[in-house]
Design an enzyme around this catalytic site. Structure first.
Site, mmCIF file in Angstrom:
data_model
loop_
_atom_site.group_PDB
_atom_site.id
_atom_site.type_symbol
_atom_site.label_atom_id
_atom_site.label_comp_id
_atom_site.label_asym_id
_atom_site.label_seq_id
_atom_site.Cartn_x
_atom_site.Cartn_y
_atom_site.Cartn_z
ATOM 1 N N ASP A 108 0.819 -1.214 0.000
ATOM 2 C CA ASP A 108 0.000 0.000 0.000
ATOM 3 C C ASP A 108 0.854 1.265 0.000
ATOM 4 O O ASP A 108 0.346 2.353 -0.282
ATOM 5 C CB ASP A 108 -0.985 0.009 1.165
ATOM 6 C CG ASP A 108 -0.342 -0.294 2.500
ATOM 7 O OD1 ASP A 108 0.559 -1.141 2.562
ATOM 8 O OD2 ASP A 108 -0.745 0.300 3.518
ATOM 9 N N ASP A 138 3.189 4.134 9.033
ATOM 10 C CA ASP A 138 1.945 3.605 9.594
ATOM 11 C C ASP A 138 1.655 4.119 11.004
ATOM 12 O O ASP A 138 0.489 4.143 11.428
ATOM 13 C CB ASP A 138 1.983 2.075 9.610
ATOM 14 C CG ASP A 138 1.666 1.477 8.245
ATOM 15 O OD1 ASP A 138 0.884 2.093 7.512
ATOM 16 O OD2 ASP A 138 2.205 0.411 7.917
#
Length: 397
Positions: free
Chosen positions: A83, A165
């Protein structure tokens, strides 16, 4: 298109309003998400992360249309998960000479994902990259937050932490910033993200945050790779992470159940009632594992002091929704929570022992012996369920 963050930093990522499932089909994203990529322009230009592969063509078209593709001097891969790295093959095909700055584990992961030997430049904590005009990137390794290759990049001159993240959420917003979205929704998505992804690495979260704080770096923005950019009250999300990483609990318990012919449902509701009677001030939620989204359910488990799980016996086992919840709990390795098991049965009655084994494997301390009932509980049976709930609640501090 480019979205200005500061005079020298722009957003070049993708807002994905349609995303509803992520990590395969493992994670629910009710409010969409984003794949955040950033362009830093000093005398030299660095691209920090890319986007997910389905949007790689659009990403490359945007860089080309904005006239910046040929001006990129460095690629920073904070994390190689697809991603964040999905546009790398197209980018490197267009600009094969570009150096790719990442950790040693990042090299292994990118090679394993894309089978290309790009111009890798391995960095470790403390290494820097001078972009000129007062801009310097400093790299900080952050292994297992949440993959082995993860790192942060800090931009001096603009005082920005590109945290990948960490501090992220699956939340689509065209307005980009934390102070422009609904705060309840934002922190619920941030907690859900932590509970379902980062919980197993909580000790590392605490250590890495304290390591970064110890550097006493000025901080104006935290730019994660999913969701909004933190520009107002940055301490709110940092303090939330430190709290969530510390075996987080609210004054809450959750009763998780599935049922075939409503006997176990009736038991669950009576157990929850007993818990409320014993602890009137405590929030007690009674949730059907087959009706609730599993990631939302796990968020409630994360917040709870006690997790009471019920299933009827089915083929000498438990219902699949309960098996899935127990497996999620095992993998997430919650700490300092209590558990208990209950369920109805017709003739063999293995479910309670199986649930207790699953709770123990997930690291929960059993608060009371399990409760099983033959067929459908009568009024006396429901009284036993309420007493069972009271006995579990009485063990909680």
């Amino acid at each position: 298109m480019l979205k200005k963050i500061t005079d020298r930093v722009s957003y070049v990522g993708k807002i994905d309003w349609e995303l509803r499932r992520f990590h395969g089909d493992e994670y629910s994203t009710h409010h969409g998400s984003s794949y955040n990529s950033y362009l830093v322009r000093g005398a030299k230009t660095a691209l920090i992360d890319t986007v997910w592969a389905p949007f790689a063509g659009e990403f490359m078209d945007n860089l080309t249309r904005e006239g910046v593709l040929e001006k990129i001097d460095y690629v920073i891969s904070n994390h190689a998960e697809p991603d964040h790295s999905g546009a790398m093959p197209l980018l490197m095909k267009a600009r094969p000479e570009l150096p790719v700055y990442c950790t040693a584990n990042g090299v292994k992961t990118l090679k394993g994902m894309y089978h290309q030997d790009w111009n890798f430049q391995v960095v470790k904590t403390g290494d820097t990259l001078d972009l000129g005009e007062g801009l310097t990137l400093t790299f900080v390794e952050a292994p297992m937050l949440h993959w082995p290759d993860t790192m942060f990049s800090y931009l001096s001159g603009e005082n920005i932490l590109f945290s990948n993240d960490a501090f992220g959420q699956h939340l689509a917003s065209e307005t980009l910033y934390n102070d422009t979205v609904d705060q309840c929704e934002l922190f619920q998505e941030a907690l859900k993200y932590y509970a379902n992804i980062l919980t197993p690495f909580s000790k590392l979260v605490t250590k890495k945050i304290n390591d970064v704080l110890a550097l006493n770096l000025p901080l104006s923005l935290i730019c994660p790779s999913h969701g909004v950019i933190w520009r107002k009250d940055l301490t709110s999300i940092v303090e939330a992470y430190l709290k969530w990483a510390d075996d987080y609990q609210e004054d809450q318990a959750v009763v998780v159940y599935d049922t075939m012919w409503n006997a176990t449902r009736r038991m669950a509701e009576a157990v929850a009632q007993g818990m409320r009677e014993e602890r009137p001030g405590m929030t007690v939620k009674c949730l059907s594992a087959s009706k609730c989204d599993v990631n939302d359910l796990i968020s409630e488990v994360f917040k709870s002091k006690a997790v009471v799980v019920g299933s009827p016996t089915f083929n000498k086992g438990i219902l699949r929704s309960i098996a899935a919840v127990l497996e999620e709990m095992r993998g997430l390795a919650f700490k300092k929570k209590k558990g208990a098991a209950f369920g109805a049965y017709g003739w063999s009655g293995e479910s309670v022992k199986m649930i207790e084994a699953g709770l123990a494997e997930a690291g929960l301390e059993l608060a009371a012996p399990g409760l099983k009932m033959l067929w459908n509980p009568d009024n006396g049976g429901l009284d036993q369920c309420r007493e069972f709930g009271r006995s579990v609640a009485a063990t909680l501090s």
